[in-house]
Design an enzyme around this catalytic site. Sequence first.
Site, PDB file in Angstrom:
ATOM      1  N   LYS A 184       0.979  -1.267  -0.118  1.00 12.65           N
ATOM      2  CA  LYS A 184       0.105  -0.064  -0.155  1.00 12.65           C
ATOM      3  C   LYS A 184       0.775   1.213   0.141  1.00 12.65           C
ATOM      4  O   LYS A 184       1.974   1.344   0.160  1.00 12.65           O
ATOM      5  CB  LYS A 184      -0.763  -0.031   1.230  1.00 12.65           C
ATOM      6  CG  LYS A 184      -1.838  -1.314   1.352  1.00 12.65           C
ATOM      7  CD  LYS A 184      -2.698  -1.449  -0.307  1.00 12.65           C
ATOM      8  CE  LYS A 184      -3.505  -2.726  -0.187  1.00 12.65           C
ATOM      9  NZ  LYS A 184      -4.257  -3.496   0.773  1.00 12.65           N
TER      10      LYS A 184
HETATM   11  C1  LIG Z   1      -5.022  -4.657   0.994  1.00 15.61           C
HETATM   12  C2  LIG Z   1      -6.734  -4.602   0.943  1.00 15.61           C
HETATM   13  C3  LIG Z   1      -7.359  -4.909   2.003  1.00 15.61           C
HETATM   14  C4  LIG Z   1      -6.723  -5.572   3.247  1.00 15.61           C
HETATM   15  O1  LIG Z   1      -5.618  -4.954   3.737  1.00 15.61           O
HETATM   16  P1  LIG Z   1      -4.772  -5.693   4.762  1.00 15.61           P
HETATM   17  O2  LIG Z   1      -4.167  -4.681   5.615  1.00 15.61           O
HETATM   18  O3  LIG Z   1      -3.907  -6.468   3.949  1.00 15.61           O
HETATM   19  O4  LIG Z   1      -5.558  -6.570   5.723  1.00 15.61           O
HETATM   20  C5  LIG Z   1      -8.596  -4.583   2.016  1.00 15.61           C
HETATM   21  N1  LIG Z   1      -9.314  -4.049   0.938  1.00 15.61           N
HETATM   22  C6  LIG Z   1      -8.455  -3.647  -0.189  1.00 15.61           C
HETATM   23  C7  LIG Z   1      -9.435  -3.147  -1.278  1.00 15.61           C
HETATM   24  C8  LIG Z   1      -7.341  -3.874  -0.144  1.00 15.61           C
HETATM   25  O5  LIG Z   1      -6.533  -3.610  -1.357  1.00 15.61           O
END
Ligand SMILES: *Cc1c(COP(=O)(O)O)cnc(C)c1O
Length: 374
Positions: A184
Amino acid sequence: MADFLPFTRPTIDEDMISAVGDVLRSGWITTGPQVAALEAELAAYIGGSRQVRVVTSATGALEIALKVLGVGPGDEVLVPAMTFVATANVVTRLGASVRFVDVGLRSRNATAAAFEAAIGPRTKALMPVHFAGLPVEMDAVNALAARHGLRVVEDAAHAIGSRLGGRQVGSFGDIACFSFHPNKNMTTVEGGALVYGDPALSGPIEAERWHGGIKDPDGQVDVISAGGKYNLTDVAAALGRAQLKRLDGFNARRRELIGRYFERLEPRLPSDWLPDRGDDGHSWHIFAPLLPFADLGYSRVEFIRRMKERGLGVGIHYQAVPALSLYRQLGHDPGRYPNAARIGAETVTLPLYPAMTIADVDRVCAAVLELTGR
Ligand SMILES: *Cc1c(COP(=O)(O)O)cnc(C)c1O
């Protein structure tokens, strides 16, 4: 051959490494002052007098958010058919049912009108996903929710630093959930945050986050529910604080690289192959064009192989959720969401991360144009 370009890579500088080292040497490494500081800094960054509670993932944040808003068995929650599976799975885990909503082909976002058309008698909440960091039209979505008495949990996993009409995503609405997974736009290795306006939610969120515990003013702990265990460590939070300082710079760099992608590809590719450009509020978590493999005469797996041969990493974000085995078994028909189905079949995530150069983007574009005969 030139270096391999992965589709994503976190930026970790020496300040971040030393901030983590300081915590490791400090004698207190789990939840403590670093977590409190990260929460305060995120609240200041997002603005709008929001409460912030950090947790171990966005998935955990989304599950807690739905739970504290009262979503449970018998309820239905509206979820875009194109998202990471976590958005739907948290609903399923709470014993509620998912109702999918199709997304815009180029925006990858569900519109307020699409949510409205899917509202039924059991609908309790809706979950807009700011796909790739392009903000959903939240004013219309929040107005719709208010008219129908529904709750809104934003899946803002892609959207830390995204702005809508000058306001940060997360600065308004019921609850927004962010992810700090390494892919992210900022990372705590693993981690996430709930960002919300109503201070009355803090008790229930903290209880869900840590064993159902609450503290009285003397520091005595009582347990009010069978809460979970989602607290972030100070080691992770120290990394997050150092990342947050650089977030706007990271996102500005992503936008520069995207500028080059569009400069190279827009004149050569059909417009529906490219995602919506958005404006400066777009934080560009990923750059994921669509390639029509049925017409190209070779598969996406083969495309990924040919790109890898050229030293280029490609991701897939994502398969359409109703097409996954679990959701087929639950009775969903992926054919009812044609845009999500097409995105799921044709999407390829090309390299995009702050440490890339303009020359790297040119290398990716040359390979894509070559492999698509454009
Ligand atoms: C990455 C992601 C999540 C989950 O994030 P985590 O921190 O890995 O649990 C949820 N929704 C979307 C759209 C994502 O891209």
